[in-house]
Motif scaffolding. Structure first.
Motif, mmCIF file in Angstrom:
data_model
loop_
_atom_site.group_PDB
_atom_site.id
_atom_site.type_symbol
_atom_site.label_atom_id
_atom_site.label_comp_id
_atom_site.label_asym_id
_atom_site.label_seq_id
_atom_site.Cartn_x
_atom_site.Cartn_y
_atom_site.Cartn_z
ATOM 1 N N THR A 85 -56.333 -2.653 -43.011
ATOM 2 C CA THR A 85 -56.133 -2.443 -44.450
ATOM 3 C C THR A 85 -55.417 -3.674 -45.009
ATOM 4 O OG1 THR A 85 -54.112 -1.203 -43.930
ATOM 5 C CG2 THR A 85 -56.096 0.081 -44.353
ATOM 6 N N THR A 86 -56.186 -4.650 -45.424
ATOM 7 C CA THR A 86 -55.613 -5.910 -45.897
ATOM 8 C C THR A 86 -54.686 -5.698 -47.085
ATOM 9 O OG1 THR A 86 -57.498 -7.201 -45.121
ATOM 10 C CG2 THR A 86 -56.174 -8.163 -46.880
ATOM 11 N N PHE A 87 -55.075 -4.819 -47.990
ATOM 12 C CA PHE A 87 -54.326 -4.683 -49.234
ATOM 13 C C PHE A 87 -53.451 -3.418 -49.245
ATOM 14 C CE2 PHE A 87 -57.772 -7.587 -50.202
ATOM 15 C CZ PHE A 87 -57.084 -8.601 -50.831
ATOM 16 N N ASN B 155 -46.236 -4.095 -55.544
ATOM 17 C CA ASN B 155 -47.323 -5.058 -55.638
ATOM 18 C C ASN B 155 -48.073 -5.157 -54.321
ATOM 19 O OD1 ASN B 155 -46.781 -6.246 -58.339
ATOM 20 N ND2 ASN B 155 -44.814 -6.689 -57.383
ATOM 21 N N VAL B 156 -49.345 -5.510 -54.410
ATOM 22 C CA VAL B 156 -50.120 -5.715 -53.194
ATOM 23 C C VAL B 156 -50.071 -7.171 -52.755
ATOM 24 C CG1 VAL B 156 -51.658 -3.807 -53.682
ATOM 25 C CG2 VAL B 156 -52.278 -6.073 -54.490
ATOM 26 N N ASP B 157 -49.375 -8.014 -53.510
ATOM 27 C CA ASP B 157 -49.235 -9.394 -53.076
ATOM 28 C C ASP B 157 -47.927 -9.971 -53.598
ATOM 29 O OD1 ASP B 157 -51.939 -9.939 -55.328
ATOM 30 O OD2 ASP B 157 -49.836 -9.930 -55.841
ATOM 31 N N LEU B 158 -47.535 -11.063 -52.985
ATOM 32 C CA LEU B 158 -46.271 -11.701 -53.350
ATOM 33 C C LEU B 158 -46.484 -13.162 -53.762
ATOM 34 C CD1 LEU B 158 -44.053 -10.327 -50.445
ATOM 35 C CD2 LEU B 158 -44.243 -9.438 -52.765
ATOM 36 N N TYR B 159 -47.737 -13.535 -54.048
ATOM 37 C CA TYR B 159 -48.013 -14.936 -54.349
ATOM 38 C C TYR B 159 -48.229 -15.178 -55.831
ATOM 39 C CZ TYR B 159 -52.871 -13.211 -54.143
ATOM 40 O OH TYR B 159 -54.034 -12.504 -54.329
ATOM 41 N N GLN B 160 -47.839 -14.242 -56.664
ATOM 42 C CA GLN B 160 -48.092 -14.397 -58.087
ATOM 43 C C GLN B 160 -46.939 -13.834 -58.899
ATOM 44 O OE1 GLN B 160 -51.727 -12.186 -58.577
ATOM 45 N NE2 GLN B 160 -50.704 -10.225 -58.559
ATOM 46 N N ALA C 183 -50.039 -15.022 -36.644
ATOM 47 C CA ALA C 183 -51.010 -15.955 -37.239
ATOM 48 C C ALA C 183 -51.724 -15.373 -38.445
ATOM 49 C CB ALA C 183 -52.039 -16.371 -36.183
ATOM 50 N N ILE C 184 -51.793 -14.041 -38.544
ATOM 51 C CA ILE C 184 -52.570 -13.401 -39.608
ATOM 52 C C ILE C 184 -51.903 -13.622 -40.965
ATOM 53 C CG2 ILE C 184 -53.435 -11.211 -40.507
ATOM 54 C CD1 ILE C 184 -53.536 -10.198 -37.607
ATOM 55 N N TYR C 185 -52.704 -14.121 -41.905
ATOM 56 C CA TYR C 185 -52.213 -14.300 -43.282
ATOM 57 C C TYR C 185 -52.453 -13.010 -44.055
ATOM 58 C CZ TYR C 185 -51.901 -15.754 -48.131
ATOM 59 O OH TYR C 185 -51.561 -15.842 -49.459
ATOM 60 N N ARG C 186 -51.427 -12.563 -44.734
ATOM 61 C CA ARG C 186 -51.542 -11.292 -45.442
ATOM 62 C C ARG C 186 -50.918 -11.401 -46.823
ATOM 63 N NH1 ARG C 186 -49.315 -5.953 -45.040
ATOM 64 N NH2 ARG C 186 -50.981 -4.475 -45.451
ATOM 65 N N PRO C 187 -51.555 -10.831 -47.857
ATOM 66 C CA PRO C 187 -51.035 -10.966 -49.220
ATOM 67 C C PRO C 187 -49.937 -9.969 -49.566
ATOM 68 C CG PRO C 187 -53.086 -9.754 -49.258
ATOM 69 C CD PRO C 187 -52.860 -10.162 -47.823
ATOM 70 N N ARG C 188 -49.469 -9.218 -48.588
ATOM 71 C CA ARG C 188 -48.352 -8.304 -48.839
ATOM 72 C C ARG C 188 -47.536 -8.186 -47.560
ATOM 73 N NH1 ARG C 188 -49.908 -2.044 -47.921
ATOM 74 N NH2 ARG C 188 -51.588 -2.315 -46.419
ATOM 75 N N PRO C 189 -46.275 -7.776 -47.644
ATOM 76 C CA PRO C 189 -45.445 -7.669 -46.447
ATOM 77 C C PRO C 189 -45.857 -6.484 -45.593
ATOM 78 C CG PRO C 189 -44.265 -6.835 -48.357
ATOM 79 C CD PRO C 189 -45.529 -7.431 -48.878
ATOM 80 N N GLY C 190 -45.456 -6.511 -44.336
ATOM 81 C CA GLY C 190 -45.738 -5.401 -43.447
ATOM 82 C C GLY C 190 -47.007 -5.594 -42.645
#
Length: 492
Positions: free
Chosen positions: A155-157, A338-343, A130-137
């Protein structure tokens, strides 16, 4: 907050120096262009693992840039926006090092968030999914304490950015100290960085849940009591921006950048006009920032329709990659750390294939859309993708975080597209019409954005088929001025 264009910049990356040199640049080469400046993290250190967004000491100016008195001097003449990094701090901070040394006996143990604090009964597969995360893993990083035991910290990021327990007394005290420092140093605009991730609750996405809205609301009111305006930084579904706008002073219009690209690529302004009809009016508009070009902000999420369809988003992304000759592809997603995959990591100028007229049209739309415009330093100077920096650091976002100096700024300001852009900025700053009422009209391939105040009018009509725009200004004496974007560029 002045209703004028603002600059977004790293202090060192535009000046190759510090705060005094930035003030000189604002007063000289950039004179008359900006009513305010967003100083990207200038805390110690500016060169951590996330370009200052992982502060070791959030209330210390990096000495290489100057000190808080230098910040105050900028605040004497310009609005200052600074980042309140709500969600995390550096693993290199004295506080976290003390935790590693003393474990639960540390005075700072309660400052940081561990897995056990949120999931005392253990993390189930359902909770994990369920947890939304801006990077894989995993969103947890395991650290070994001095006594040999291990602990999983949230460690969210990145591993170096340890999440704060904002509900704890230590967490509240930490944020209070940062706000007090800002208040003392003439920082009047607060950007709530990563605030959407600050609240974690079992069984939820741990991102922009109802408790997150309540937290942001409370933090915004606290800043307001100190005379500061708050800006929420949240990449999410477009209706989340509409909702969060009710809780804070201002939000980013992160949907605008991809929608403008889609409009210029497709010559279809339907999605853009649909958004401008509902978009929050208390917003900051951007085309580019220190991050990439957000895609999640216009896409579907959790069963909710997006402003663009999945096919339209695919076409948008592929067109950006094509226009940048594949450079953006090298900096995006799994291609770089990258720390995210939405951009999409790419300069806005390169996303448009370095087409000067398209770029000027995009900026004109931004300036005439509801909200207060911010212009990123690399975008102001139409700096192309920095592939040398990307190849050196292998950090995707660095493609749009160039290191400049005063001489390079002076050289870039001689480009026709930059000269034309500075004229647009001055126009936006000088017309009182932008304090009035916004209206919009569109046809198949044209769009008109208009502002009307008691004694002035300003309108922008864009012809996407013939690639041009016409600005018409009417002042309080009834004098009309017409400005063609193509002529403005040709005469620059």
């Amino acid at each position: 907050m002045k209703n004028q264009v603002q600059l977004i910049t790293y202090v060192d990356r535009i000046t190759n120096a510090g705060l005094k040199e930035l003030k000189a640049l604002l007063d000289d080469e950039l004179q008359g262009l900006f009513g305010g400046v967003h100083l990207l993290p200038f805390y110690f250190p500016i060169d951590g693992s996330d370009a200052g967004f992982d502060p070791i000491d959030h209330v210390q100016v990096d000495s290489r840039l100057g000190n808080w008195d230098d910040v105050k001097r900028i605040g004497d003449d310009y609005d200052i926006m600074a980042d309140l990094i709500v969600n995390h701090m550096s693993a290199e901070s004295p506080e976290f090092k003390d935790v590693l040394k003393h474990g639960k006996q540390s005075a700072y143990w309660d400052l940081f968030l561990t897995k056990d604090k949120v999931f005392p009964e253990g993390l189930s597969e359902q909770d994990q999914a369920a947890i939304y995360r801006p990077r894989p893993g995993s969103c947890f990083s395991t650290y070994t304490l001095a006594d040999g035991s291990t602990e999983e910290f949230w460690t969210t990021f990145t591993r170096n950015q340890i999440d704060i327990d904002v509900h704890s007394a230590a967490g509240k005290d930490y944020l209070n100290r940062v706000l007090a420092r800002f208040d003392h140093s003439k920082v009047n605009l607060i950007r709530l960085d990563a605030a959407g991730y600050a609240i974690k609750k079992p069984g939820t996405s741990c991102f922009m849940i109802e408790e997150s809205f309540e937290f942001v609301d409370k933090l915004a009111k606290q800043a307001n009591e100190l005379g500061m305006t708050t800006l929420a930084e949240i990449h999410s579904h477009h209706m989340t921006q509409v909702e969060i706008a009710k809780r804070v002073d201002m939000v980013y219009d992160f949907a605008l950048p991809p929608l403008i690209l889609h409009t210029l690529f497709s010559q279809d302004c339907q999605a853009l006009t649909h958004w401008l009809e509902m978009a929050p009016r208390n917003c900051i508009t951007v085309l580019d920032t220190h991050d990439g070009i957000g895609i999640i902000d216009v896409g579907p999420m959790d069963g909710l329709r997006g402003l663009l369809t999945e096919n339209q988003i695919d076409n948008l992304v592929e067109t950006i990659h094509g226009n940048s000759k594949g450079e953006s592809l090298q900096a995006t997603g799994a291609a770089a750390s990258n720390v995210d995959l939405y951009q999409i990591n790419c300069t806005y100028y390169d996303a448009l294939g370095q087409n000067d007229l398209d770029y000027l049209m995009a900026r004109a739309i931004q300036f005439f859309a509801p909200g207060i415009p911010q212009v990123y330093y690399a975008g102001l100077l139409a700096i192309p993708n920095d592939m040398d920096l990307l190849n050196n650091t292998h950090v995707g976002r660095d493609i749009n975080r160039p290191y400049l100096n005063r001489e390079k700024v002076q050289q870039a300001m001689q480009k026709p597209v930059v000269k034309a852009l500075t004229q647009l900025i001055k126009l936006r700053n000088s017309s009182p019409a932008f304090d009035g009422r916004f209206t919009m009209a569109s046809a198949e391939r044209t769009l008109t954005l208009s502002w009307t105040a008691a004694d002035s009018q300003a309108s922008l009509t864009l012809d996407f088929a013939n690639k041009d725009g016409l600005i018409i200004l009417l002042d309080k004496q009834g004098k009309e001025t017409q400005v063609s974007l193509s002529k403005l560029l040709a005469q620059a």
